[in-house]
Write a protein that holds these residues in place. Structure first.
Motif, PDB file in Angstrom:
ATOM      1  N   ASP A 186       5.497  -7.919   9.144  1.00 60.03           N
ATOM      2  CA  ASP A 186       4.811  -9.203   9.126  1.00 60.03           C
ATOM      3  C   ASP A 186       3.420  -9.067   8.257  1.00 60.03           C
ATOM      4  N   GLY A 187       3.339 -10.062   7.602  1.00 63.00           N
ATOM      5  CA  GLY A 187       2.085 -10.311   6.881  1.00 63.00           C
ATOM      6  C   GLY A 187       2.059  -9.372   5.650  1.00 63.00           C
ATOM      7  N   LEU A 188       2.854  -8.312   5.312  1.00 64.26           N
ATOM      8  CA  LEU A 188       2.995  -7.702   3.993  1.00 64.26           C
ATOM      9  C   LEU A 188       3.536  -8.549   2.907  1.00 64.26           C
ATOM     10  N   THR A 189       2.646  -8.566   1.883  1.00 62.34           N
ATOM     11  CA  THR A 189       3.349  -9.474   0.725  1.00 62.34           C
ATOM     12  C   THR A 189       4.141  -8.483  -0.036  1.00 62.34           C
ATOM     13  N   ALA A 190       4.770  -9.298  -1.094  1.00 56.74           N
ATOM     14  CA  ALA A 190       5.763  -8.402  -1.842  1.00 56.74           C
ATOM     15  C   ALA A 190       4.934  -7.607  -2.877  1.00 56.74           C
ATOM     16  N   SER A 191       4.016  -7.913  -3.348  1.00 57.77           N
ATOM     17  CA  SER A 191       2.995  -7.202  -4.259  1.00 57.77           C
ATOM     18  C   SER A 191       2.567  -5.892  -3.304  1.00 57.77           C
ATOM     19  N   GLN A 192       2.304  -6.252  -2.253  1.00 56.74           N
ATOM     20  CA  GLN A 192       1.790  -5.052  -1.188  1.00 56.74           C
ATOM     21  C   GLN A 192       2.909  -4.134  -0.948  1.00 56.74           C
ATOM     22  N   PHE A 193       4.080  -4.701  -0.724  1.00 56.94           N
ATOM     23  CA  PHE A 193       5.419  -4.037  -0.484  1.00 56.94           C
ATOM     24  C   PHE A 193       5.843  -2.912  -1.716  1.00 56.94           C
ATOM     25  N   TRP A 194       5.615  -3.584  -2.960  1.00 60.12           N
ATOM     26  CA  TRP A 194       6.105  -2.536  -4.022  1.00 60.12           C
ATOM     27  C   TRP A 194       4.990  -1.891  -4.578  1.00 60.12           C
ATOM     28  N   ALA A 195       3.794  -2.261  -4.043  1.00 56.36           N
ATOM     29  CA  ALA A 195       2.739  -1.022  -4.387  1.00 56.36           C
ATOM     30  C   ALA A 195       2.867   0.170  -3.577  1.00 56.36           C
ATOM     31  N   ASN A 196       3.672   0.254  -2.577  1.00 57.69           N
ATOM     32  CA  ASN A 196       3.789   1.633  -1.887  1.00 57.69           C
ATOM     33  C   ASN A 196       5.256   1.129  -1.215  1.00 57.69           C
ATOM     34  N   PRO A 197       6.411   1.079  -1.592  1.00 56.42           N
ATOM     35  CA  PRO A 197       7.552   0.736  -1.199  1.00 56.42           C
ATOM     36  C   PRO A 197       8.032   1.957  -0.065  1.00 56.42           C
ATOM     37  N   PRO A 198       8.412   1.708   1.121  1.00 58.81           N
ATOM     38  CA  PRO A 198       8.874   2.485   2.115  1.00 58.81           C
ATOM     39  C   PRO A 198      10.164   2.925   1.954  1.00 58.81           C
ATOM     40  N   LEU A 199      10.446   3.462   0.671  1.00 58.66           N
ATOM     41  CA  LEU A 199      11.799   3.969   0.440  1.00 58.66           C
ATOM     42  C   LEU A 199      11.828   5.491   0.151  1.00 58.66           C
ATOM     43  N   PRO A 200      12.908   6.075   0.486  1.00 50.79           N
ATOM     44  CA  PRO A 200      13.056   7.676   0.015  1.00 50.79           C
ATOM     45  C   PRO A 200      13.036   7.656  -1.499  1.00 50.79           C
ATOM     46  N   PRO A 201      12.244   8.850  -1.819  1.00 48.76           N
ATOM     47  CA  PRO A 201      12.177   9.002  -3.330  1.00 48.76           C
ATOM     48  C   PRO A 201      13.541   8.847  -4.034  1.00 48.76           C
ATOM     49  N   GLY A 202      13.734   8.258  -5.215  1.00 47.14           N
ATOM     50  CA  GLY A 202      14.821   8.086  -5.992  1.00 47.14           C
ATOM     51  C   GLY A 202      15.722   6.716  -5.336  1.00 47.14           C
ATOM     52  N   THR A 203      15.480   6.245  -4.389  1.00 48.54           N
ATOM     53  CA  THR A 203      16.458   5.236  -3.799  1.00 48.54           C
ATOM     54  C   THR A 203      16.634   3.956  -4.851  1.00 48.54           C
ATOM     55  N   LEU A 204      15.464   3.605  -5.297  1.00 50.39           N
ATOM     56  CA  LEU A 204      15.602   2.350  -6.296  1.00 50.39           C
ATOM     57  C   LEU A 204      16.313   2.922  -7.263  1.00 50.39           C
TER      58      LEU A 204
END
Length: 344
Positions: A186-204
């Motif tokens: 909550d409160g995390l913007t899209a730009s903040q999310f994509w600046a450091n996405p909480p995804l395992p390496p290589g997922t995207l």
């Protein structure tokens, strides 16, 4: 999916050759190979085990119910049960336990297909009925997608046999891009999310390659004229338009059209699920409305609903609308839809 005389439903007056149902099914299975191979490359042989188990369950259940209905077992040659197994297997998290796959195939083959009278009579997409039942009944198992991993992970056998705990599976899993974005803090913007996405390496990158591979398979189906362009174009077009509209007004919280299109099951659904000619609309105008409805429902459910992907539910909801679409969009000179479904 019951692929029945796919390209000729409303184009029958222009079609010069009509491939058999079995030929169509086998070509659709061939078209899934790029997507399946790419998924296997990134997520391991659990993708293959899903497909093998689902097709084995599908053929066994189909044979059992054909025998109970006193029908000829040669109907297995139409490969419809095989295709349903391939599509459901591709939809499940890799290395799903055997019992989960078995339950899904019972729902797909027995409930969604045979209880309605068999191939050509099913109002709903069988593979998506199985998937939706599993997602509602076993949500924890259905959301445990692994992070990109080796071809043969150490836990492959125990995962398939169901002898590994959910906690252990969870420790090996990672969120999909759609899931991670939908459940961002909550409160995390899209730009903040994509600046450091909480995804395992290589997922995207993995999901983008998989989307490209499903597109290649879809292109083969279009080139072979086994599906028409109307449903995929309408679905992807309405998704893009709706996602772009939401994104323009709320760019810091909404997912971009790019994320909607190139991650998750969007392209798999557009080419291999929504185009099922038995459960989809019949006329060209009906297909455009049907495809556009699926695309809009996917965005609505992903944005305001509880599921991050939503393709299965959108397809099933639009399956419900098909009789109405056919009434108002099928030309009067066309044959009744029931005649198409009765064709073996």
């Amino acid at each position: 999916m019951s692929m029945l005389h796919a390209s000729q439903v409303d184009d029958r007056t222009r079609l010069t050759t009509t491939p058999s149902t079995g030929d169509i099914m086998r070509w659709v299975i061939i078209a899934t190979l790029p997507g399946l191979a790419t998924m296997t490359f990134f997520f391991g042989l659990g993708v293959v085990s899903n497909v093998v188990l689902a097709t084995a369950f599908g053929l066994g259940l189909e044979a059992l119910f054909l025998r109970l209905r006193q029908r000829n077992l040669r109907s297995l040659n139409d490969a419809s049960a095989l295709l349903t197994g391939v599509l459901l297997g591709a939809s499940l998290p890799p290395a799903s336990p055997w019992w989960l796959i078995g339950i899904g195939m019972v729902a797909a083959i027995v409930v969604a297909k045979q209880l309605y009278g068999g191939l050509g009579q099913n109002p709903f997409n069988p593979a998506m009925v199985g998937y939706a039942l599993l997602l509602v009944s076993f949500p924890t198992y259905m959301t445990l997608w692994p992070a990109p991993q080796s071809l043969w992970p150490d836990t492959l056998g125990s995962q398939i046999m169901g002898s590994i705990s959910l906690e252990q599976i969870d420790a090996l899993s990672g969120a999909t891009p759609l899931d991670a974005f939908k459940h961002k803090a909550d409160g995390l913007t899209a730009s903040q999310f994509w600046a450091n996405p909480p995804l395992p390496p290589g997922t995207l990158r993995a999901w983008q390659w998989i989307a490209a591979a499903w597109t290649a398979g879809g292109a083969l189906l279009l080139a072979k004229r086994l599906i028409s362009w109307h449903i995929p174009v309408a679905m992807l077009g309405s998704m893009t338009a709706a996602a772009a509209l939401i994104y323009v007004f709320n760019p810091e919280n909404a997912a971009s059209p790019w994320l909607h299109l190139f991650t998750g099951a969007t392209l798999f659904g557009a080419f291999f699920i929504a185009t099922d000619p038995v459960s989809a609309a019949t006329s060209q105008r009906g297909k455009l409305i049907y495809g556009a409805g699926i695309g809009l429902l996917v965005i609505v459910i992903r944005t305001w609903g509880g599921y991050p992907d939503a393709v299965a539910f959108a397809v099933l909801l639009m399956n419900l609308c098909v009789p109405l679409l056919d009434i108002y969009t099928v030309p009067a000179a066309a044959e009744p839809r029931s005649a198409d479904r009765a064709r073996p």
